[in-house]
Design a protein around this motif. Structure first.
Motif, PDB file in Angstrom:
ATOM      1  N   GLU A 126      -2.601   8.287   7.629  1.00 42.28           N
ATOM      2  CA  GLU A 126      -1.761   7.098   7.661  1.00 42.28           C
ATOM      3  C   GLU A 126      -0.378   7.462   8.189  1.00 42.28           C
ATOM      4  O   GLU A 126       0.242   8.412   7.745  1.00 42.28           O
TER       5      GLU A 126
ATOM      6  N   GLU B  65       2.037   7.839  -3.331  1.00 43.23           N
ATOM      7  CA  GLU B  65       1.764   6.540  -2.713  1.00 43.23           C
ATOM      8  C   GLU B  65       0.955   6.686  -1.422  1.00 43.23           C
ATOM      9  O   GLU B  65       0.651   5.686  -0.763  1.00 43.23           O
TER      10      GLU B  65
ATOM     11  N   ARG C  88      -2.340   7.743   1.079  1.00 41.78           N
ATOM     12  CA  ARG C  88      -3.782   7.512   1.007  1.00 41.78           C
ATOM     13  C   ARG C  88      -4.512   8.847   0.994  1.00 41.78           C
ATOM     14  O   ARG C  88      -4.198   9.746   1.766  1.00 41.78           O
TER      15      ARG C  88
ATOM     16  N   THR D 241     -11.501   7.269   1.775  1.00 40.54           N
ATOM     17  CA  THR D 241     -11.287   6.124   2.665  1.00 40.54           C
ATOM     18  C   THR D 241     -12.518   5.229   2.790  1.00 40.54           C
ATOM     19  O   THR D 241     -12.406   4.086   3.221  1.00 40.54           O
TER      20      THR D 241
ATOM     21  N   THR E  93      -5.269   4.365  -3.740  1.00 41.78           N
ATOM     22  CA  THR E  93      -3.892   4.583  -3.311  1.00 41.78           C
ATOM     23  C   THR E  93      -2.875   4.063  -4.322  1.00 41.78           C
ATOM     24  O   THR E  93      -2.880   2.885  -4.677  1.00 41.78           O
TER      25      THR E  93
ATOM     26  N   ASN F 284      -9.548   2.440   0.473  1.00 43.79           N
ATOM     27  CA  ASN F 284      -9.157   2.998  -0.835  1.00 43.79           C
ATOM     28  C   ASN F 284      -7.839   2.396  -1.318  1.00 43.79           C
ATOM     29  O   ASN F 284      -7.031   3.055  -1.968  1.00 43.79           O
ATOM     30  N   ILE F 285      -7.656   1.121  -1.005  1.00 42.55           N
ATOM     31  CA  ILE F 285      -6.423   0.423  -1.379  1.00 42.55           C
ATOM     32  C   ILE F 285      -6.758  -0.726  -2.323  1.00 42.55           C
ATOM     33  O   ILE F 285      -7.658  -1.528  -2.052  1.00 42.55           O
TER      34      ILE F 285
ATOM     35  N   ARG G 285       4.971  -1.560  -3.312  1.00 47.70           N
ATOM     36  CA  ARG G 285       3.632  -1.138  -2.889  1.00 47.70           C
ATOM     37  C   ARG G 285       2.914  -2.299  -2.209  1.00 47.70           C
ATOM     38  O   ARG G 285       2.227  -2.117  -1.200  1.00 47.70           O
TER      39      ARG G 285
ATOM     40  N   ILE H 270       1.243  -2.468   1.514  1.00 44.35           N
ATOM     41  CA  ILE H 270      -0.144  -2.837   1.811  1.00 44.35           C
ATOM     42  C   ILE H 270      -0.186  -3.883   2.921  1.00 44.35           C
ATOM     43  O   ILE H 270      -0.977  -3.786   3.870  1.00 44.35           O
TER      44      ILE H 270
ATOM     45  N   ASN I 148       0.678  -2.242   6.165  1.00 47.01           N
ATOM     46  CA  ASN I 148      -0.354  -1.323   6.639  1.00 47.01           C
ATOM     47  C   ASN I 148      -1.427  -2.041   7.453  1.00 47.01           C
ATOM     48  O   ASN I 148      -1.878  -1.553   8.487  1.00 47.01           O
TER      49      ASN I 148
END
Length: 614
Positions: A29, A52, A54, A59, A270, A507-508, A522, A526, A529
């Motif tokens: 990332e 924080e 990944r 994943t 994450t 994985n979030i 956070r 997200i 991202n």
């Protein structure tokens, strides 16, 4: 982006076919999005907190089988002990030396009639602080000594069960609670736990300790390098956490403070610091205080061997991957069917169940009813500062008797009850066995599997290597190993169950509760991202979702983050709504309607990302 998401499913299937999870391609990332992993990046200096970041191992965890989910969790938990990249880990000489120094201070505290050891934190960190203080006070009480351990948790004892957002972000609140609990004490070891080096509640306490070094010895416990401490100005204060860390470093150089921050790597999900970071917190605090108690009793201690015993335990627990994955499947089936999960625990194993249950609402947007923990004799066993909180409502009724009167009569086939059994003496009412609900147990004694159980996970602690610690060590401290085993298993259960329910994308955790400052930022990350929009625009989409409007007034924009958190805490699907609106650049109401068309949030996000115009 579209091609990458399609590849996400394909690469998992291919590597599963080869049965080589360890070879799953890494996804790295960075500011420009997601790129194929390049080994040359391994030593690049991180520009985001490691807690924080990944984890490349997981994943594809959202499309994995339950067996593979548990194997991925195992691979990540090994990182706690094996270290991560070039950073110092648990077994680094500097870490060992710091543990030894803090333990020596603790021994000195035990020898003083006016001494106190205070453990403090927010959320999971505060709950671990409670557990450790409770356990070691019991050790002192059983040996006839004064109980000198105290815990502080942002939000006080209510926060042992439910998220209390406002106090976590208030440094002055932390200071006042510390002053209150240490009044009249002349020697205090203070350990402030903040996994990401970010909690304002703890920042205030550490600063106060440094202002009063004639009484306090401050310790910062976390899992990021010092330079990655949060550098955002704390509301209603004149400092950032990074500035507090820099002041701490000066005091460390003068041997007046300690920073204990081994790096255990990114979390499996994450930012979910309840998992690896929570585990490492428990391991480090127990290592410090077991060493302290042994030294006080003139028993030789071996810090490296003690840490190694937890590493051995990790392998003993995950040796039962098959039965753990079966339990994960049962839990996932329950949540997907609208059922509930209840932990029924004896002794401190029940406390571990309560801690795991309390973490699910802020992490996965679960309701307070989805997963609950009950303990043997309720508050009598907890021995918490404020005593019986059951008058506050049904979610504070926590005894096994209350479970049997309040919950058992309404149990359905879709519900799951998990017994956390310390030994064969643990029993529950026959009414549970007559229920049609699913039943499982986690046990630590040698016995034939209970025919009435749908799943049994049995951990044989005799498999732990006894040397060089010796049998007496495990006899004296065996409960600590049972607790950690239970934590690993329950973390797998609730993580896997919410993955199966569709609360995780890649994985979030895409449906987290925006219940504190850390989770607010956070959530912004997200959205950024997956949308590739500027941070400021992503924050606006989050605010639009919180206030359910497409037109943010200047008054709303001018509010502080804490005000947004108060509004967001009681709302559902805040982050998924903002994320969909940001990806499609659509109205908030349209985003909500799109989400309503899907029963599973992960599927909704995946479909929208795959089908958007690239």
């Amino acid at each position: 982006m579209k091609e990458l998401v399609n590849l996400h499913q394909k690469e998992y299937s291919e590597f599963k076919r080869k049965k080589d999870l360890a070879a799953l391609p890494y996804i790295y990332e960075c500011d420009t999005g997601l790129n194929r992993y390049d080994p040359r990046l391994a030593l690049i200096k991180m520009d985001i907190p490691i807690t924080e970041a990944r984890n490349p191992v997981t994943t594809t965890i959202d499309v994995a089988s339950t067996d593979d989910i548990v194997q991925m969790l195992h691979m990540c938990d090994r990182e706690i002990f094996n270290g991560w990249k070039q950073y110092k880990g648990l077994f680094h000489p500097e870490t060992i030396a710091t543990i030894r120094q803090i333990s020596e201070v603790a021994v000195d505290i035990l020898k003083k009639p006016d001494g106190m050891i205070v453990l403090s934190g927010c959320g999971t960190s505060g709950r671990i602080a409670f557990l450790i203080a409770r356990n070691f006070n019991e050790v002192l009480r059983n040996s006839g000594r004064e109980q000198c351990f105290r815990y502080l948790i942002a939000g006080r004892d209510k926060a042992l069960f439910t998220s209390q957002e406002a106090p976590e972000d208030d440094p002055q609140c932390g200071i006042e609670m510390l002053k209150e609990v240490t009044a009249g004490r002349n020697r205090v070891l203070f350990i402030g736990i903040t996994c990401g080096l970010s909690a304002p509640f703890v920042a205030g306490q550490l600063y106060y300790c440094m202002e009063n070094l004639n009484i306090y010895t401050p310790v910062l416990l976390g899992f990021n390098p010092s330079n990655l401490a949060r550098n955002i100005k704390i509301e209603k204060w004149d400092k950032t956490f990074l500035q507090v860390v820099r002041l701490m470093e000066n005091k460390v150089a003068e041997n007046k403070a300690y920073i204990l921050n081994p790096i255990v790597g990114p979390e499996q999900i994450t930012g979910s610091s309840r998992m690896k970071s929570g585990t490492a917190t428990k391991i480090l605090l127990e290592t410090i205080f077991v060493s302290c108690v042994k030294a006080y009793e003139n028993i030789p201690s071996n810090i490296e061997a003690h840490l190694k015993s937890y590493q051995d335990l990790c392998e003993v627990v995950y040796k039962e991957t098959s039965s753990i994955s079966k339990l994960v499947q049962l839990a996932g089936n329950s949540l997907k069917a609208g059922g509930t999960i209840s932990y029924i625990g004896w002794d401190s194993l029940g406390v571990m169940g309560m801690i795991d249950a309390s973490e699910c609402p802020p992490t996965y947007g679960a309701s307070l009813s989805d997963i609950r923990g009950f303990v043997e004799t309720g508050y009598k066993l907890l021995n918490n500062i404020e005593g019986d909180l059951s008058p506050l409502g049904k979610y504070y009724r926590i005894s096994i008797d209350e479970f049997q009167s309040d919950i058992v009569p309404g149990l359905k086939e879709s519900d799951l009850v998990i017994l956390l059994m310390k030994d064969e003496s643990c029993t529950v009412s026959d009414i549970l066995w007559k229920s049609t609900c699913q039943k499982a147990c986690i046990s630590f004694y040698s016995a034939e599997k209970e025919d009435r159980m749908d799943c049994t996970v049995s951990i044989d602690l005799s498999n732990l290597i006894t040397e060089p610690l010796g049998n007496q060590h495990y006899k004296s401290w065996g409960q600590l190993y049972k607790e950690l085993s239970t934590k690993w298993i329950l973390n797998a259960v609730t993580t896997g169950a919410h993955i199966l329910k569709g609360k995780v994308y890649q994985n979030i955790m895409v449906d987290l509760k925006v219940s504190n400052n850390k989770l607010f930022f956070r959530a912004v990350g997200i959205i950024q991202n997956f949308s590739n929009l500027p941070k400021e625009m992503c924050q606006e989409y989050l605010l639009k979702s919180i206030y359910m409007t497409d037109d943010l007034s200047d008054d709303l924009k001018s509010l502080q983050v804490k005000d947004h958190i108060v509004k967001a805490t009681t709302m559902e699907k805040v982050v998924p709504t903002a994320l969909v609106a940001a990806i499609l650049k659509c109205k908030i109401d349209d985003a909500r309607k799109l989400l309503l068309q899907h029963h599973v949030i992960r599927t909704a996000i995946s479909d929208i990302i795959n089908n958007r115009t690239v």
